[in-house]
Design a protein around this motif. Structure first.
Motif: not given
Ligand SMILES: NC(=O)C1=CN([C@@H]2O[C@H](COP(=O)(O)OP(=O)(O)OC[C@H]3O[C@@H](n4cnc5c(N)ncnc54)[C@H](OP(=O)(O)O)[C@@H]3O)[C@@H](O)[C@H]2O)[C@@H](O)CC1
Ligand SMILES: [K+]
Length: 496
Positions: A116-120, A34-39, A178-180
């Motif tokens: 990076a463009d996205v950090y988790l 689910a986390l990967a899909e959000a990214a 920005q998102q959780t």
């Protein structure tokens, strides 16, 4: 939607793993995916997963593996510990990610993070036990620095690191996401301030953990609360069916009128203003009674009272009357503004019959009652609201962004309606009136508080849409109550 504490979440986890025999790694795989899909939704070229040593870190490792599987070649893990120090499911998740070719490194304090463009943010989740310090605090400021310079997107796994998942407290450095992506259920701490300000948009991911609804779980207030609080209006009903609200008039008569209007627009059959003199310019529909009439009979026919709006602090007959009512009134009531002040006498908080009164303090009033500072209340709003409810026996609406509704028996609701349109004088009086109106129609005090907070916030939003956040007045919020009620019933149709 339910809101769970860390402890409740651990219970649901345990139950799923032990009764359904679903291995923890399966749940973690759903969480990481689910986390990967959000990214992926951000179409990133490059993702960095920041992973801690617990299962939240495990979610990050799984996400990195899934991202690579989905074709994001530039994905890497920055871990707070060496992989050899990981245990259990997190170790399994890391082993698989490494086998899939995900590069990884241990975070060295003082080092900038790879671009990076996205950090988790998978550093800490529900297991966070204390404010961040040392390496973790350094990692959070490195993230903040790289995000400030690059504008990269931050997605938190379950809860932003540094936010207490249960209380929403932020007692040190914390990740601003920005998102959780909340695993199985939103954590209560990301629904209330200050935690919600760090969580961004919260999306709940179904990871295979069943959440059984129960009265013990906190939840957001909903339009359904409004529908439940308003009785059916049959053809043979009359004004007596919908109750009489008595509003005590003090020094500032306008506040009492606003409260009365809130009650009337929320459906009370009749509003009675009671004071030392007649209020000039009050709506023609209001009944007015004077204290010099037979005092016992002035309030006797009311089903609910509103005490406090405009009461003032000058003592005198209105205050004596308020004290008298607080001591002897046996039906429901709302206590607001200067009425709340009366609850603290000779250094002690007055104990009210459990659940009879709804208290509507803003943070400063709550602080005065608890003999603490406004800052302390705002830093730990959940604790302040629940403590005030417990110690007074009242149902508390702690006002402010994401108002918290707390019952003395421990039930908690969070209200997400409302915006800055409500940041103007008199809107608190309107809220007190709305709740009084719902009480007069027979709603129990907790439901009236939840529905009242929802309706008031929704009316504020509608008034703000029409008149801007800048120009909305409390009387505009009153005027928007009918549309807010209509919208709450329309929501019913949409949900079917
Ligand atoms: N089956 C499941 O359960 C599922 C769980 N899932 C995921 O797991 C998460 C919960 O995992 P968790 O319980 O392992 O806790 P987590 O937040 O990773 O951290 C705990 C570690 O951090 C440490 N630590 C604590 N505070 C610290 C601090 N301030 N500074 C430094 N260290 C600190 C603490 O060790 P300590 O140092 O206190 O001994 C401990 O080692 C949950 O949020 C969800 O994302 C999902 O995958 C779905 C399935
Ligand atoms: K996290």
């Amino acid at each position: 939607m339910v809101l769970v504490t860390s402890e409740q979440m651990r219970e649901f986890d345990k139950r799923t793993i032990s009764t359904l025999r679903v291995p923890g790694i399966v749940l973690m795989d759903h969480a990481g995916k689910a986390l990967a899909e959000a990214a992926l939704a951000k179409r990133p070229r490059c993702v960095v997963a920041l992973c801690g040593k617990g299962n939240n870190g495990g979610d990050g490792w799984v996400a990195a593996r899934w991202l690579r599987h989905q074709g994001v070649n530039q994905v890497q893990v920055v871990s707070t510990v060496d992989v050899s120090e990981l245990t259990g499911d997190a170790r399994t998740a890391a082993t698989s990610a490494i086998a899939a070719g995900v590069p990884h490194q241990v975070y060295a304090p003082g080092q900038p993070l790879p671009p990076a463009d996205v950090y988790l943010d998978a550093i800490l989740g529900t297991g966070a036990a204390r404010p961040l310090s040392g390496q973790l605090a350094d990692l959070v400021s490195a993230l903040e620095a790289v995000v400030a310079a690059s504008g990269a997107w931050v997605i938190a796994a379950d809860v932003p690191t540094g936010v207490n998942a249960t209380t929403g407290e932020v007692a040190g450095p914390a990740v601003r996401a920005q998102q959780t992506i909340a695993m199985a259920a939103q954590k209560l701490g990301t629904a209330i301030t200050p935690g919600c300000l760090y969580a961004g948009d919260v999306v709940v991911a179904d990871v295979g953990i069943g959440i059984e609804p129960s009265a013990e779980l906190a939840a957001f207030t909903t339009a359904a609360d409004v529908r439940a609080a308003l009785p059916h209006r049959g053809p043979q009903t009359h004004k007596g069916t919908y109750g009489r609200v008595g509003v005590l008039v003090g020094e500032m008569t306008g506040a009492a009128v606003l409260a009365g209007l809130g009650a009337a627009r929320a459906g009370a059959g009749l509003v009675m203003l009671a004071g030392e003199e007649r209020v000039q310019g009050a709506p023609l529909e209001f009944v007015q009674r004077l204290f010099r009439d037979d005092m016992a009979s002035v309030f006797a026919q009311s089903q609910a009272l509103v005490i406090g709006p405009g009461l003032g602090d000058g003592g005198g007959l209105p205050e004596r009357t308020a004290r008298n009512l607080l001591a002897h009134w046996e039906k429901p009531g709302v206590l607001d503004a200067d009425g709340l002040r009366l609850l603290r006498q000779n250094g002690a908080l007055q104990r009210l019959p459990e659940g009879q009164w709804v208290l509507t303090p803003h943070p400063k009033e709550c602080a005065a009652l608890l003999e603490t500072s406004t800052e302390a209340v705002q830093a730990r709003r959940l604790e302040a609201a629940t403590r005030l409810a417990r110690e007074t026996g009242g149902v508390v609406i702690l006002k402010g962004y994401r108002s918290i509704i707390a019952h003395p028996d421990g039930r908690v609701r969070v209200n997400a309606t409302g915006n800055a349109a409500l940041a103007t004088a008199g809107t608190g009086d309107v809220l007190a009136g709305i709740v009084g109106g719902l009480l007069a129609q027979g709603a129990d005090s907790f439901l009236a508080a939840c529905a009242g907070a929802f309706l008031h916030g929704a009316a504020g939003e509608l008034a703000g849409e029409r008149l801007t956040l800048v120009s909305t007045l409390a009387s505009d919020v009153v005027d928007a109550i009918p549309d807010a009620i209509g919208k709450a019933f329309h929501a019913d149709l949409e949900e079917q």
